[in-house]
Enzyme design. Structure first.
Site, short mmCIF file in Angstrom:
data_model
loop_
_atom_site.label_atom_id
_atom_site.label_comp_id
_atom_site.label_asym_id
_atom_site.label_seq_id
_atom_site.Cartn_x
_atom_site.Cartn_y
_atom_site.Cartn_z
N CYS A 112 0.82 -1.22 0.00
CA CYS A 112 0.00 0.00 0.00
C CYS A 112 0.85 1.27 0.00
O CYS A 112 0.33 2.36 -0.24
CB CYS A 112 -0.95 0.00 1.18
SG CYS A 112 -1.87 -1.54 1.28
N HIS A 258 -3.24 6.55 2.42
CA HIS A 258 -3.70 5.23 1.97
C HIS A 258 -5.09 4.98 2.59
O HIS A 258 -5.31 5.23 3.77
CB HIS A 258 -2.71 4.15 2.41
CG HIS A 258 -3.21 2.78 2.18
ND1 HIS A 258 -3.81 2.41 1.00
CD2 HIS A 258 -3.25 1.67 2.98
CE1 HIS A 258 -4.18 1.14 1.08
NE2 HIS A 258 -3.86 0.69 2.27
N ASN A 288 -10.23 -0.71 0.20
CA ASN A 288 -8.76 -0.66 0.17
C ASN A 288 -8.27 -1.29 -1.14
O ASN A 288 -8.43 -2.49 -1.35
CB ASN A 288 -8.23 -1.43 1.39
CG ASN A 288 -6.72 -1.46 1.48
OD1 ASN A 288 -6.02 -1.11 0.52
ND2 ASN A 288 -6.20 -1.90 2.61
N1 ACO Z 1 -18.43 -8.64 10.03
C1 ACO Z 1 -18.81 -8.85 11.31
N2 ACO Z 1 -17.95 -9.14 12.30
C2 ACO Z 1 -16.65 -9.21 11.99
C3 ACO Z 1 -16.18 -9.00 10.67
C4 ACO Z 1 -17.12 -8.71 9.68
N3 ACO Z 1 -16.79 -8.49 8.39
N4 ACO Z 1 -14.83 -9.13 10.68
C5 ACO Z 1 -14.47 -9.42 11.94
N5 ACO Z 1 -15.58 -9.47 12.73
C6 ACO Z 1 -15.64 -9.75 14.16
C7 ACO Z 1 -14.45 -10.51 14.67
O1 ACO Z 1 -14.63 -11.89 14.44
C8 ACO Z 1 -14.47 -10.16 16.13
O2 ACO Z 1 -15.42 -10.95 16.76
P1 ACO Z 1 -15.13 -11.57 18.23
O3 ACO Z 1 -14.95 -10.38 19.12
O4 ACO Z 1 -16.35 -12.37 18.49
O5 ACO Z 1 -13.87 -12.37 18.07
C9 ACO Z 1 -14.99 -8.72 16.15
O6 ACO Z 1 -15.63 -8.51 14.88
C10 ACO Z 1 -13.92 -7.68 16.35
O7 ACO Z 1 -12.83 -7.98 15.48
P2 ACO Z 1 -11.57 -7.06 15.42
O8 ACO Z 1 -10.54 -7.68 14.52
O9 ACO Z 1 -11.15 -6.66 16.82
O10 ACO Z 1 -12.17 -5.77 14.70
P3 ACO Z 1 -11.48 -4.37 14.55
O11 ACO Z 1 -12.34 -3.35 15.18
O12 ACO Z 1 -10.03 -4.42 14.92
O13 ACO Z 1 -11.55 -4.15 12.98
C11 ACO Z 1 -10.17 -4.29 11.00
C12 ACO Z 1 -10.92 -5.06 12.11
C13 ACO Z 1 -11.17 -3.44 10.26
C14 ACO Z 1 -9.53 -5.29 10.05
C15 ACO Z 1 -9.09 -3.40 11.66
O14 ACO Z 1 -8.31 -4.16 12.54
C16 ACO Z 1 -8.18 -2.74 10.65
O15 ACO Z 1 -8.57 -1.84 9.95
N6 ACO Z 1 -6.90 -3.13 10.61
C17 ACO Z 1 -5.93 -2.50 9.73
C18 ACO Z 1 -6.10 -2.93 8.31
C19 ACO Z 1 -5.13 -2.14 7.41
O16 ACO Z 1 -4.81 -0.99 7.65
N7 ACO Z 1 -4.61 -2.75 6.40
C20 ACO Z 1 -3.66 -1.95 5.59
C21 ACO Z 1 -2.82 -2.66 4.81
S1 ACO Z 1 -3.65 -3.66 3.64
C22 ACO Z 1 -2.41 -4.08 2.50
O17 ACO Z 1 -1.29 -3.76 2.65
C23 ACO Z 1 -2.83 -4.95 1.33
#
Ligand code: ACO
Length: 331
Positions: A112, A258, A288
């Protein structure tokens, strides 16, 4: 100080659009979860369009908007984590398609942060080779082909698309960059290449890379670790780029980050003490698209009249590698 001038931009989105609600038929999720956790509403997905094709379409638009001829391009730098081939490179495929017969070609794989790396590389080539007039940076991604649609924590996050930028050398002007990487975080975000079995392969030479086990080529992400990294890397890269030229970030007119998650951008804005209004955000429409996300946003901001001549612009990316980078320049 020598800088850059962006002469033209272009972008391409595949025709198929997927909205949050579309995921609910095959994974347990909701529009509400995706919107509140990420800010994403829609994304474009490839329905067969190859990576090189999307990049070439974007490149053609950028070249037309720059008002130059493809033969005048001295270098094509293509960035992708989802190329069509191990070899040839995407930059060669784009070169063939657009007829940039005089261009040398390089691919970069910086996820990214790829477009930021590529623009900085282009600037350095333009600066050191007087015969090189124009550089073409192309960012093209087909992330859906490395997306696991049974994994709800990643599949809702990604989209496909491409964008391109034509750059020329500016003899003076505002320019600073700060690029870096932290390979120790490589295990938090990866897509593995799986070698096919063959008659000579017994597996005895296998070496543990410390990555989580997986037997697929799909993108693996430890969302929380990447989130922690991203909220630090974004402000840090911009701050370091600004410090190099003693520049006050509040003087930036537009910041194009990004487009990974609106919460990452909001946290970074707060940590930087820079108004969120300066950040251009379009992840609600594209999700993304890895290296393509910054130039797609740049192209969209220009077309919407959000960037004018003379504006001071910051581009900042972070992603797999882990990589990060920021550029500050005058439009
Ligand atoms: N729908 C519903 N529930 C979901 C989903 C979904 N699509 N995805 C995960 N959950 C659930 C999980 O299972 C978890 O449930 P649990 O508590 O029962 O275990 C709960 O939601 C919370 O999960 P978290 O992973 O803590 O959710 P978070 O608020 O951290 O959001 C996310 C997840 C959006 C992926 C976040 O961590 C994020 O944005 N991370 C950074 C991603 C990023 O910046 N990537 C950049 C690089 S990409 C590249 O280089 C190609």
């Amino acid at each position: 100080m020598p800088g850059i001038r962006i002469l033209g931009t272009g972008s391409y989105q595949p025709q198929k659009k997927v909205v949050n609600e579309d995921f609910t038929s095959f994974i347990e999720t909701s529009d509400e979860w995706i919107t509140t956790r990420t800010g994403m509403k829609e994304r474009f997905v490839s329905n067969g369009e190859p990576t090189w094709f999307m990049g070439s379409q974007a490149a053609k638009e950028a070249i037309a908007s720059a008002g130059i001829s493809p033969e005048d391009i001295g270098i094509i730098i293509d960035t992708s984590v989802s190329p069509d081939y191990y070899t040839p490179s995407m930059s060669c495929m784009v070169q063939r398609e657009i007829g940039a017969v005089n261009a040398m070609t390089i691919d970069v794989n910086c996820a990214c942060a790829g477009c930021v790396y590529a623009i900085d590389m282009a600037k350095r080539y333009l600066q050191t080779d007087e015969n090189m007039k124009y550089a073409l940076v192309v960012a093209n991604e087909n992330l859906t082909k490395i997306t696991d649609y049974t994994d709800r924590s990643t599949c809702v996050l990604f989209g496909d698309g491409a964008a391109a930028v034509v750059i020329e050398r500016a003899d003076d002007g505002l320019y600073s960059s700060y690029l870096g990487a932290d390979g120790n975080g490589a295990k938090y975000l990866f897509a593995r290449s799986i070698p096919p079995a063959n008659a000579f392969m017994t597996g005895e030479g296998r070496v543990d890379d410390g990555f989580p086990e997986s037997n697929s080529h799909y993108l693996y992400q430890d969302g929380r670790e990447v989130y922690k990294f991203a909220t630090k890397a974004l402000p840090n890269a911009l701050t370091k780029a600004a410090e190099k030229i003693d520049f006050d970030l509040n003087e930036l007119d537009v910041i194009i980050p990004h487009q990974a998650n609106v919460r990452i951008i909001e946290t970074a804005a707060k940590n930087l003490g820079v108004s969120m209004e300066k950040f251009f955000v379009n992840l609600d429409k594209h999700a993304n698209t890895s290296s393509a996300s910054i130039p797609i946003a740049l192209d969209e901001a220009l077309k919407a009249g959000k960037i004018k001549k003379g504006d001071k612009v910051g581009l900042v990316g972070f992603g797999a590698g882990l990589t990060f980078g920021a550029i500050i320049f005058e439009f």
